[in-house]
Write a protein that holds these residues in place. Structure first.
Motif, PDB file in Angstrom:
ATOM      1  N   TYR A 139     -16.430  16.010  -8.833  1.00  0.00           N
ATOM      2  CA  TYR A 139     -15.069  15.627  -8.329  1.00  0.00           C
ATOM      3  C   TYR A 139     -15.492  14.512  -7.144  1.00  0.00           C
ATOM      4  N   LEU A 140     -15.140  13.297  -6.591  1.00  0.00           N
ATOM      5  CA  LEU A 140     -15.420  12.274  -5.836  1.00  0.00           C
ATOM      6  C   LEU A 140     -14.466  12.564  -4.868  1.00  0.00           C
ATOM      7  N   GLN A 141     -14.585  12.767  -3.407  1.00  0.00           N
ATOM      8  CA  GLN A 141     -13.760  12.431  -2.509  1.00  0.00           C
ATOM      9  C   GLN A 141     -14.267  11.585  -1.300  1.00  0.00           C
ATOM     10  N   ILE A 142     -13.627  10.744  -0.811  1.00  0.00           N
ATOM     11  CA  ILE A 142     -13.923   9.718   0.334  1.00  0.00           C
ATOM     12  C   ILE A 142     -12.739   9.720   1.335  1.00  0.00           C
ATOM     13  N   ASP A 143     -13.092   9.236   2.507  1.00  0.00           N
ATOM     14  CA  ASP A 143     -11.962   9.032   3.497  1.00  0.00           C
ATOM     15  C   ASP A 143     -10.698   8.463   2.803  1.00  0.00           C
ATOM     16  N   ASP A 144      -9.359   9.025   3.033  1.00  0.00           N
ATOM     17  CA  ASP A 144      -8.312   8.538   2.752  1.00  0.00           C
ATOM     18  C   ASP A 144      -7.817   7.039   3.170  1.00  0.00           C
ATOM     19  N   SER A 145      -8.232   6.592   4.019  1.00  0.00           N
ATOM     20  CA  SER A 145      -7.976   5.266   4.759  1.00  0.00           C
ATOM     21  C   SER A 145      -8.785   4.300   4.038  1.00  0.00           C
ATOM     22  N   GLU A 146      -9.832   4.628   3.706  1.00  0.00           N
ATOM     23  CA  GLU A 146     -10.880   3.761   2.719  1.00  0.00           C
ATOM     24  C   GLU A 146     -10.609   3.837   1.485  1.00  0.00           C
ATOM     25  N   ARG A 147     -10.090   4.752   0.730  1.00  0.00           N
ATOM     26  CA  ARG A 147      -9.814   4.881  -0.407  1.00  0.00           C
ATOM     27  C   ARG A 147      -8.449   4.116  -0.683  1.00  0.00           C
ATOM     28  N   VAL A 148      -7.467   4.297   0.075  1.00  0.00           N
ATOM     29  CA  VAL A 148      -6.234   3.322   0.408  1.00  0.00           C
ATOM     30  C   VAL A 148      -6.514   1.891   0.261  1.00  0.00           C
ATOM     31  N   ARG A 149      -7.513   1.793   1.171  1.00  0.00           N
ATOM     32  CA  ARG A 149      -7.717   0.142   1.285  1.00  0.00           C
ATOM     33  C   ARG A 149      -8.172  -0.635   0.027  1.00  0.00           C
ATOM     34  N   ARG A 150      -9.161   0.365  -0.577  1.00  0.00           N
ATOM     35  CA  ARG A 150      -9.613  -0.092  -1.858  1.00  0.00           C
ATOM     36  C   ARG A 150      -8.727  -0.278  -2.838  1.00  0.00           C
ATOM     37  N   TRP A 193       3.232  -0.137  -4.230  1.00  0.00           N
ATOM     38  CA  TRP A 193       2.590   0.569  -5.285  1.00  0.00           C
ATOM     39  C   TRP A 193       1.758   1.812  -4.795  1.00  0.00           C
ATOM     40  N   VAL A 194       1.048   1.682  -3.999  1.00  0.00           N
ATOM     41  CA  VAL A 194      -0.190   2.446  -3.447  1.00  0.00           C
ATOM     42  C   VAL A 194       0.681   3.686  -2.925  1.00  0.00           C
ATOM     43  N   LYS A 195       1.347   3.322  -1.993  1.00  0.00           N
ATOM     44  CA  LYS A 195       2.166   4.119  -1.404  1.00  0.00           C
ATOM     45  C   LYS A 195       3.126   5.110  -2.178  1.00  0.00           C
ATOM     46  N   GLU A 196       3.784   4.543  -3.247  1.00  0.00           N
ATOM     47  CA  GLU A 196       4.758   5.165  -3.983  1.00  0.00           C
ATOM     48  C   GLU A 196       4.486   5.766  -5.090  1.00  0.00           C
ATOM     49  N   SER A 197       3.236   5.337  -5.731  1.00  0.00           N
ATOM     50  CA  SER A 197       2.671   5.746  -6.998  1.00  0.00           C
ATOM     51  C   SER A 197       1.258   6.525  -6.690  1.00  0.00           C
ATOM     52  N   ASP A 198       0.236   5.524  -6.368  1.00  0.00           N
ATOM     53  CA  ASP A 198      -1.107   6.112  -6.216  1.00  0.00           C
ATOM     54  C   ASP A 198      -1.192   7.135  -5.298  1.00  0.00           C
ATOM     55  N   GLU A 199      -0.502   7.112  -4.312  1.00  0.00           N
ATOM     56  CA  GLU A 199      -0.821   8.266  -3.224  1.00  0.00           C
ATOM     57  C   GLU A 199      -0.100   9.514  -3.683  1.00  0.00           C
ATOM     58  N   VAL A 200       0.917   9.326  -4.197  1.00  0.00           N
ATOM     59  CA  VAL A 200       1.524  10.532  -5.011  1.00  0.00           C
ATOM     60  C   VAL A 200       0.655  11.293  -6.257  1.00  0.00           C
ATOM     61  N   ASN A 201       0.018  10.434  -6.967  1.00  0.00           N
ATOM     62  CA  ASN A 201      -1.037  11.024  -7.756  1.00  0.00           C
ATOM     63  C   ASN A 201      -2.201  11.482  -7.162  1.00  0.00           C
ATOM     64  N   GLY A 253      -3.413  -9.164  -9.488  1.00  0.00           N
ATOM     65  CA  GLY A 253      -2.486  -9.945  -9.568  1.00  0.00           C
ATOM     66  C   GLY A 253      -1.194  -9.714  -8.809  1.00  0.00           C
ATOM     67  N   LYS A 254      -1.208  -8.590  -8.353  1.00  0.00           N
ATOM     68  CA  LYS A 254      -0.025  -8.142  -7.281  1.00  0.00           C
ATOM     69  C   LYS A 254      -0.135  -8.857  -6.017  1.00  0.00           C
ATOM     70  N   ASP A 255       1.170  -9.359  -5.302  1.00  0.00           N
ATOM     71  CA  ASP A 255       0.956  -9.635  -4.320  1.00  0.00           C
ATOM     72  C   ASP A 255       0.756  -8.601  -3.120  1.00  0.00           C
ATOM     73  N   ARG A 256       0.314  -8.734  -1.777  1.00  0.00           N
ATOM     74  CA  ARG A 256      -0.205  -7.768  -1.050  1.00  0.00           C
ATOM     75  C   ARG A 256       0.905  -6.643  -0.629  1.00  0.00           C
ATOM     76  N   SER A 257       2.102  -7.192  -0.483  1.00  0.00           N
ATOM     77  CA  SER A 257       3.273  -6.440  -0.128  1.00  0.00           C
ATOM     78  C   SER A 257       3.510  -5.277  -1.433  1.00  0.00           C
ATOM     79  N   HIS A 258       3.707  -5.857  -2.496  1.00  0.00           N
ATOM     80  CA  HIS A 258       3.891  -5.102  -3.837  1.00  0.00           C
ATOM     81  C   HIS A 258       2.669  -4.279  -4.008  1.00  0.00           C
ATOM     82  N   ALA A 259       1.606  -4.462  -3.825  1.00  0.00           N
ATOM     83  CA  ALA A 259       0.122  -3.504  -3.687  1.00  0.00           C
ATOM     84  C   ALA A 259       0.261  -2.526  -2.785  1.00  0.00           C
ATOM     85  N   GLU A 260       0.853  -2.969  -1.502  1.00  0.00           N
ATOM     86  CA  GLU A 260       1.023  -1.667  -0.837  1.00  0.00           C
ATOM     87  C   GLU A 260       1.941  -0.924  -0.801  1.00  0.00           C
TER      88      GLU A 260
END
Length: 214
Positions: A156-167, A185-193, A176-183
């Motif tokens: 299991y890999l774990q890293i600092d959350d802020s670095e992980r979100v930046r990546r 998506w990360v907040k509402e999908s990736d971080e839920v997961n 292909g996502k614009d930055r606002s869409h990417a941010e």
């Protein structure tokens, strides 16, 4: 529960190499939250092990975008129920007990197309180690709960959350996502997961801390 450790790549390759037994198939899993660097580490391990290992990513079992839209799950792509988990389990069972002389073909995921592509990865029965990586190798719900017993070791890999979100944001922008869409998506999908995945670390054989390229 495994304690977190910060092993370097050489040490991790050495541990993976101990799973290589000619004539016997073993499976190594690399799990963790989105953006932790799973695919990078898994690729490095397979590269260093040469012909003794092959990489089979869990992401090859993403449901097609058309099916996600039909199911009303397109905005949650990456959640556990947006994969063919039973299909992934069936593949792991085939890989654990390879038929002599029979090549198994596995799907891969094309990030440019954002679609899985069938028959992309050939797994020769003589290759002793399969490395698989993905978010839900340690998930304990539905078909996913069968994965743990089919894999010899899970890291299991774990890293600092802020670095992980930046990546994650940068990855979505690159594809292909614009930055606002990417941010968003990360907040509402990736971080839920990511929050769903985190408790599973207690089931890992090894918890690897520290930033790696992702």
């Amino acid at each position: 529960m495994a304690l977190a450790t910060d092993l370097d790549l050489d040490q991790l390759v050495g541990r993976a190499r101990r799973l290589v037994v000619p004539g016997r198939r073993r499976i190594l899993g690399v799990g963790g939250p989105p953006g932790a660097g799973k695919s990078t580490l898994a690729g490095e391990l397979v590269g260093r092990l040469g012909g003794e290992a092959v990489l089979v990513p869990m992401d090859g079992f993403h449901l097609a975008n058309a099916e996600l839209r039909r199911l009303g799950r397109a905005e949650r792509k990456g959640a556990p129920d947006t994969f063919d988990a039973a299909g992934y389990v069936a593949l792991l069972r085939r890989l654990r007990s390879p038929d002599p002389g029979t090549v198994v073909y596995a799907p891969d995921f094309d990030r440019t197309l954002e679609e899985a592509v069938a028959g992309s990865i050939a797994i020769d029965p003589r290759v002793p180690l399969v490395v698989t990586e993905g978010n839900y190798l340690l998930h304990d719900d539905g078909p996913w709960q069968q994965v743990r017993d089919l894999v010899d070791e899970v890291w299991y890999l774990q890293i600092d959350d802020s670095e992980r979100v930046r990546r994650l944001v940068e990855r979505h922008v690159r594809h292909g996502k614009d930055r606002s869409h990417a941010e968003r998506w990360v907040k509402e999908s990736d971080e839920v997961n990511a929050r769903l995945v985190a408790p599973a670390r207690m089931r890992a054989d090894l918890v690897i801390s520290g930033a790696r390229s992702g």
